[in-house]
Motif scaffolding. Structure first.
Motif, PDB file in Angstrom:
ATOM      1  N   GLN A 117       0.843  -1.182   0.000  1.00 36.71           N
ATOM      2  CA  GLN A 117       0.000   0.000   0.000  1.00 36.71           C
ATOM      3  C   GLN A 117       0.883   1.238   0.000  1.00 36.71           C
ATOM      4  OE1 GLN A 117      -3.284  -0.446  -0.070  1.00 36.71           O
ATOM      5  NE2 GLN A 117      -3.864   1.705  -0.142  1.00 36.71           N
ATOM      6  N   ALA A 118       0.530   2.231  -0.840  1.00 34.65           N
ATOM      7  CA  ALA A 118       1.273   3.493  -0.882  1.00 34.65           C
ATOM      8  C   ALA A 118       0.693   4.415   0.180  1.00 34.65           C
ATOM      9  CB  ALA A 118       1.173   4.131  -2.262  1.00 34.65           C
ATOM     10  N   HIS A 119       1.382   4.522   1.328  1.00 30.05           N
ATOM     11  CA  HIS A 119       0.858   5.309   2.444  1.00 30.05           C
ATOM     12  C   HIS A 119       1.190   6.789   2.329  1.00 30.05           C
ATOM     13  CE1 HIS A 119      -0.624   1.945   4.687  1.00 30.05           C
ATOM     14  NE2 HIS A 119       0.551   1.348   4.672  1.00 30.05           N
ATOM     15  N   ASP A 120       2.294   7.111   1.644  1.00 29.32           N
ATOM     16  CA  ASP A 120       2.759   8.497   1.576  1.00 29.32           C
ATOM     17  C   ASP A 120       1.945   9.251   0.526  1.00 29.32           C
ATOM     18  OD1 ASP A 120       4.143  10.903   1.236  1.00 29.32           O
ATOM     19  OD2 ASP A 120       6.071   9.976   1.735  1.00 29.32           O
ATOM     20  N   GLN A 121       1.043  10.137   0.959  1.00 32.11           N
ATOM     21  CA  GLN A 121       0.184  10.851   0.021  1.00 32.11           C
ATOM     22  C   GLN A 121       0.973  11.784  -0.877  1.00 32.11           C
ATOM     23  OE1 GLN A 121      -2.837  12.798   2.315  1.00 32.11           O
ATOM     24  NE2 GLN A 121      -3.851  10.881   2.886  1.00 32.11           N
TER      25      GLN A 121
ATOM     26  N   LEU B  35       2.810  12.778  -6.312  1.00 34.74           N
ATOM     27  CA  LEU B  35       3.960  13.160  -7.117  1.00 34.74           C
ATOM     28  C   LEU B  35       4.257  12.143  -8.203  1.00 34.74           C
ATOM     29  CD1 LEU B  35       6.346  15.051  -7.630  1.00 34.74           C
ATOM     30  CD2 LEU B  35       7.641  13.780  -5.911  1.00 34.74           C
ATOM     31  N   TYR B  36       4.191  10.853  -7.851  1.00 34.99           N
ATOM     32  CA  TYR B  36       4.569   9.809  -8.793  1.00 34.99           C
ATOM     33  C   TYR B  36       3.367   9.068  -9.378  1.00 34.99           C
ATOM     34  CZ  TYR B  36       9.116  10.622  -6.706  1.00 34.99           C
ATOM     35  OH  TYR B  36      10.266  11.193  -6.252  1.00 34.99           O
ATOM     36  N   HIS B  37       2.157   9.528  -9.044  1.00 30.36           N
ATOM     37  CA  HIS B  37       0.928   8.939  -9.583  1.00 30.36           C
ATOM     38  C   HIS B  37       0.844   7.452  -9.262  1.00 30.36           C
ATOM     39  CE1 HIS B  37       0.285  12.692 -11.763  1.00 30.36           C
ATOM     40  NE2 HIS B  37       1.534  12.613 -12.166  1.00 30.36           N
ATOM     41  N   LEU B  38       1.194   7.086  -8.036  1.00 36.46           N
ATOM     42  CA  LEU B  38       1.095   5.695  -7.603  1.00 36.46           C
ATOM     43  C   LEU B  38      -0.349   5.351  -7.288  1.00 36.46           C
ATOM     44  CD1 LEU B  38       4.120   5.476  -5.151  1.00 36.46           C
ATOM     45  CD2 LEU B  38       3.992   4.519  -7.437  1.00 36.46           C
ATOM     46  N   ALA B  39      -0.744   4.134  -7.599  1.00 34.88           N
ATOM     47  CA  ALA B  39      -2.080   3.689  -7.241  1.00 34.88           C
ATOM     48  C   ALA B  39      -2.124   3.445  -5.741  1.00 34.88           C
ATOM     49  CB  ALA B  39      -2.420   2.426  -8.010  1.00 34.88           C
ATOM     50  N   GLY B  40      -3.303   3.116  -5.209  1.00 39.41           N
ATOM     51  CA  GLY B  40      -3.418   2.856  -3.788  1.00 39.41           C
ATOM     52  C   GLY B  40      -2.511   1.734  -3.356  1.00 39.41           C
ATOM     53  N   SER B  41      -2.324   0.739  -4.198  1.00 42.22           N
ATOM     54  CA  SER B  41      -1.376  -0.344  -3.933  1.00 42.22           C
ATOM     55  C   SER B  41      -0.722  -0.742  -5.240  1.00 42.22           C
ATOM     56  CB  SER B  41      -2.095  -1.551  -3.314  1.00 42.22           C
ATOM     57  OG  SER B  41      -3.053  -2.072  -4.207  1.00 42.22           O
ATOM     58  N   PHE B  42       0.459  -1.319  -5.143  1.00 39.54           N
ATOM     59  CA  PHE B  42       1.172  -1.707  -6.356  1.00 39.54           C
ATOM     60  C   PHE B  42       1.887  -3.039  -6.124  1.00 39.54           C
ATOM     61  CE2 PHE B  42       3.743   1.078  -3.787  1.00 39.54           C
ATOM     62  CZ  PHE B  42       5.002   0.505  -3.774  1.00 39.54           C
TER      63      PHE B  42
END
Length: 199
Positions: free
Chosen positions: A59-63, A68-75
């Motif tokens: 999970q991408a916790h850092d908003q 900034l990097y257009h990460l999905a909620g999880s990868f």
């Protein structure tokens, strides 16, 4: 016994001893699409993948990083197959699950609970030591593999972000040129009108 024999966690253990060791494990079957563990859960079971394929996601916790990097909620960061191991961090340190793991196919695993491991260490310490040594070797291999996968995933995300940013910059440039063009036409029209009125 034959499928378990092929798992590296049991390397160097004779068949008669392996049969005794397997008595401490619980067979687990996971259907396609079902979760085995969820990131953040405080569970401590150790799993050995005997058959099937599972996907590891974080999970991408850092908003700030997310925007900034257009990460999905999880990868996704890795796929696990036969001979892989799951949950060693929580098993040995008690820390929450570091990632979510979902089964992509019908998967079969062997689960070792913390209480079963403690019983194994007391009743068959030599088997417990061999198992731990093999598990640590597998962990070392997987840390290297997972780190490489995470780097590649972030690299792809950054490349996509740069393409997205360049596209936005291009369209902003085109819009700016159109605005300047319209303003120029408007000024020329005003000057022409003014010149006509003067004459």
């Amino acid at each position: 016994l034959e499928m378990a024999r092929r798992h590296a966690a049991f390397a160097g253990i004779p068949d008669d001893e392996l049969a005794k060791l397997l008595a401490f494990f619980t067979p687990v079957e996971v259907k396609p699409g079902n979760l085995l563990v969820t990131q953040g859960d405080a569970t401590q079971e150790l799993y050995l993948v005997v058959d099937g394929e599972l996907e590891v996601t974080k999970q991408a916790h850092d908003q700030n990083m997310d925007s900034l990097y257009h990460l999905a909620g999880s990868f996704p960061i890795a796929k696990l197959r036969q001979n892989d191991i799951i949950g060693e961090l929580g098993f040995y340190t008690g820390q929450p699950r570091a990632a979510t793991i979902r089964s992509l196919t019908s998967s079969r695993l062997l689960m070792l609970s913390k209480s079963a491991e403690e019983h194994l260490a007391c009743s068959r310490p030599e088997l417990a030591v061999t198992l731990m040594r093999n598990v640590l070797a597998l962990v070392s291999q997987r840390v290297q593999k997972t780190s490489q996968n995470e780097v590649q995933t972030l690299k792809r995300k950054l490349e996509n972000s740069l393409l997205y940013a360049n596209a936005n910059l291009f369209f902003s440039y085109v819009i700016a040129l159109l605005c300047i063009y319209n303003l120029t036409i408007h000024l020329i029209s005003q000057l022409s009108i003014s010149a006509g009125q003067s004459s």
